[in-house]
Design a protein around this motif. Structure first.
Motif, PDB file in Angstrom:
ATOM      1  N   THR A  82      11.456  -2.851  15.769  1.00 34.79           N
ATOM      2  CA  THR A  82      12.036  -2.846  14.422  1.00 34.79           C
ATOM      3  C   THR A  82      13.558  -2.847  14.483  1.00 34.79           C
ATOM      4  OG1 THR A  82      10.168  -1.426  13.894  1.00 34.79           O
ATOM      5  CG2 THR A  82      11.753  -1.775  12.151  1.00 34.79           C
ATOM      6  N   PHE A 111      11.540 -12.845   6.056  1.00 35.34           N
ATOM      7  CA  PHE A 111      11.079 -11.525   5.604  1.00 35.34           C
ATOM      8  C   PHE A 111      11.868 -11.123   4.351  1.00 35.34           C
ATOM      9  CE2 PHE A 111      11.650  -6.771   6.079  1.00 35.34           C
ATOM     10  CZ  PHE A 111      10.348  -6.404   5.792  1.00 35.34           C
ATOM     11  N   LEU A 115      10.502 -10.829   0.333  1.00 31.70           N
ATOM     12  CA  LEU A 115      10.634  -9.637  -0.516  1.00 31.70           C
ATOM     13  C   LEU A 115      11.283  -9.985  -1.850  1.00 31.70           C
ATOM     14  CD1 LEU A 115      11.704  -7.171   2.309  1.00 31.70           C
ATOM     15  CD2 LEU A 115       9.600  -7.023   0.981  1.00 31.70           C
ATOM     16  N   LEU A 116      12.174 -10.972  -1.857  1.00 30.58           N
ATOM     17  CA  LEU A 116      12.805 -11.394  -3.116  1.00 30.58           C
ATOM     18  C   LEU A 116      11.848 -12.259  -3.943  1.00 30.58           C
ATOM     19  CD1 LEU A 116      16.444 -12.184  -1.881  1.00 30.58           C
ATOM     20  CD2 LEU A 116      15.653 -10.165  -3.161  1.00 30.58           C
ATOM     21  N   GLU A 122       7.559  -5.520  -1.634  1.00 30.41           N
ATOM     22  CA  GLU A 122       8.397  -4.318  -1.442  1.00 30.41           C
ATOM     23  C   GLU A 122       7.492  -3.099  -1.412  1.00 30.41           C
ATOM     24  OE1 GLU A 122      11.496  -3.932  -0.744  1.00 30.41           O
ATOM     25  OE2 GLU A 122      12.654  -5.564  -1.615  1.00 30.41           O
ATOM     26  N   ARG A 123       6.553  -3.037  -2.359  1.00 36.79           N
ATOM     27  CA  ARG A 123       5.626  -1.904  -2.439  1.00 36.79           C
ATOM     28  C   ARG A 123       4.724  -1.857  -1.202  1.00 36.79           C
ATOM     29  NH1 ARG A 123       3.858   1.644  -6.291  1.00 36.79           N
ATOM     30  NH2 ARG A 123       1.738   2.377  -6.044  1.00 36.79           N
ATOM     31  N   ARG A 126       6.786  -0.715   1.714  1.00 27.81           N
ATOM     32  CA  ARG A 126       7.143   0.703   1.543  1.00 27.81           C
ATOM     33  C   ARG A 126       5.964   1.574   1.981  1.00 27.81           C
ATOM     34  NH1 ARG A 126       4.910   4.629  -1.652  1.00 27.81           N
ATOM     35  NH2 ARG A 126       4.871   3.230  -3.451  1.00 27.81           N
ATOM     36  N   PHE A 129       5.445   1.253   5.883  1.00 25.30           N
ATOM     37  CA  PHE A 129       6.458   1.990   6.642  1.00 25.30           C
ATOM     38  C   PHE A 129       6.234   3.498   6.503  1.00 25.30           C
ATOM     39  CE2 PHE A 129       9.583  -1.821   6.145  1.00 25.30           C
ATOM     40  CZ  PHE A 129       8.953  -2.465   7.188  1.00 25.30           C
ATOM     41  N   GLN A 130       5.839   3.917   5.299  1.00 28.13           N
ATOM     42  CA  GLN A 130       5.518   5.323   5.037  1.00 28.13           C
ATOM     43  C   GLN A 130       4.411   5.800   5.989  1.00 28.13           C
ATOM     44  OE1 GLN A 130       5.715   6.070   0.657  1.00 28.13           O
ATOM     45  NE2 GLN A 130       3.606   6.683   0.958  1.00 28.13           N
ATOM     46  N   ASN A 132       3.574   4.433   8.796  1.00 28.13           N
ATOM     47  CA  ASN A 132       4.093   4.347  10.160  1.00 28.13           C
ATOM     48  C   ASN A 132       4.898   5.600  10.510  1.00 28.13           C
ATOM     49  OD1 ASN A 132       6.292   3.440  12.193  1.00 28.13           O
ATOM     50  ND2 ASN A 132       4.725   1.861  12.329  1.00 28.13           N
ATOM     51  N   ILE A 133       5.673   6.098   9.552  1.00 30.50           N
ATOM     52  CA  ILE A 133       6.460   7.313   9.770  1.00 30.50           C
ATOM     53  C   ILE A 133       5.529   8.495  10.068  1.00 30.50           C
ATOM     54  CG2 ILE A 133       7.913   9.042   8.588  1.00 30.50           C
ATOM     55  CD1 ILE A 133       9.300   6.628   7.209  1.00 30.50           C
ATOM     56  N   ILE A 134       4.453   8.592   9.283  1.00 28.41           N
ATOM     57  CA  ILE A 134       3.482   9.672   9.501  1.00 28.41           C
ATOM     58  C   ILE A 134       2.950   9.636  10.924  1.00 28.41           C
ATOM     59  CG2 ILE A 134       1.189  10.520   8.874  1.00 28.41           C
ATOM     60  CD1 ILE A 134       1.771   9.533   6.019  1.00 28.41           C
TER      61      ILE A 134
END
Lengths: 193, 193
Positions: A82, A111, A115-116, A122-123, A126, A129-130, A132-134
């Motif tokens: 990343t 990428f 997103l645009l 985007e959701r 989000r 990634f959320q 992935n953080i966990i």
């Protein structure tokens, strides 16, 4: 070719027909034979990868030549360095195929365009990634706080499929232990069952 | 009270007046004295926290009673046990104030409402989580692959402010080394300058 990707996205968000068309236009399909690379240390990680089929591994090689597994990815998983992908700096990692693989790849430029043009993504990212953080937080606590045996037991509980599909020496490297230690732990756990 | 938060968000996305009003309506301000807790092991992490002022630490206490630093957060940083916050499961972590702090806190219910009412925040949190993944990846490689001295040097290069503001024993715990080892490394590095 897009079956796994579209199913994975639609578990989290609703895609319109336009979103699907936009998505398909931005990804490059790629087939990879076992042991072929998509990223080598010293190169920039030019693509965010999605695995439609097969198994990839990402690893770091230290100065002594020892491989350290960072992550595995199979059907329905994303993979990239990343940091290198987003910054354009060279990568300290390698990514290659542990099994023959079919990938969907997207460049950073595409990428951002995706997103645009399809803001619902985007959701999706989000949430991705959320999650992935966990899993990274759980792994960090594992690495810092637990013994080799506890690490293995926790990994086995969280990812039973991983243990069946990935060679033992790679699992040992992922846990930061020697293959001999892993073998001893597995024998001990089998006896106690 | 919202100065740091709004500035931080507007570095990444453009907020309308409505977005700002929506944002303000969802956060609860809270002041914390040094050593006060916002999260204790065994409780659910009910809030995603933003630090307007001061310094927080998140840490895990193992069975032997040893503290393992997971993360620090000062002005402009978010903090939570992401897993506990999102899943509603109890946390294995503690969060307390290392310096007096002023926080903005949001519940999961309001976090989800915020993303629906101000969709530009999907982009903000996607970028935020993306950056968080990068720093977690770097830390994982540090933890697995480098010697204590290399870990410290890499941390010093990445976060010079951290070294000045955070007590030595907490830095040692963050790096997974003893305070004595850290002290020895610091002396050696000062001599070699």
């Amino acid at each position: 070719m897009f079956d796994v990707l579209l199913a994975h996205i639609q578990e989290k968000v609703t895609l319109s027909a336009t979103d699907v068309a936009v998505l398909k236009s931005f990804f490059i399909p790629k087939k990879l034979r076992k042991r072929q690379y998509v990223l080598q240390e010293g190169d920039v990680c030019k693509y965010l990868l999605f695995v439609e089929k097969g198994l990839l591994r990402m690893y770091h090689v230290d100065e002594k030549g020892t491989e350290h597994m960072i992550q595995f990815a199979w059907e329905g998983w994303w993979m990239a360095d990343t940091y290198s992908f987003l910054s354009g700096d060279v990568s300290e990692y390698n990514i290659d195929a542990t099994e023959d693989a079919e990938l969907l790849m997207i460049t950073l430029e595409n990428f951002e365009a995706l997103l645009l043009q399809a803001p619902v993504m985007e959701r999706y990212f989000r949430i991705l990634f959320q999650n992935n953080i966990i899993s990274k937080e759980k792994r960090l606590v594992n690495t810092i706080s637990y013994s080799a045996e506890e690490k293995y037991t926790r990994m086995a509980a969280a990812n039973p499929q991983l243990l069946q599909r990935i060679p033992q020496n790679l699992i040992a490297s992922y846990l930061g232990i020697t293959p001999e230690t892993l073998s001893r732990i597995r024998k001990k756990l089998m006896k106690s069952k």
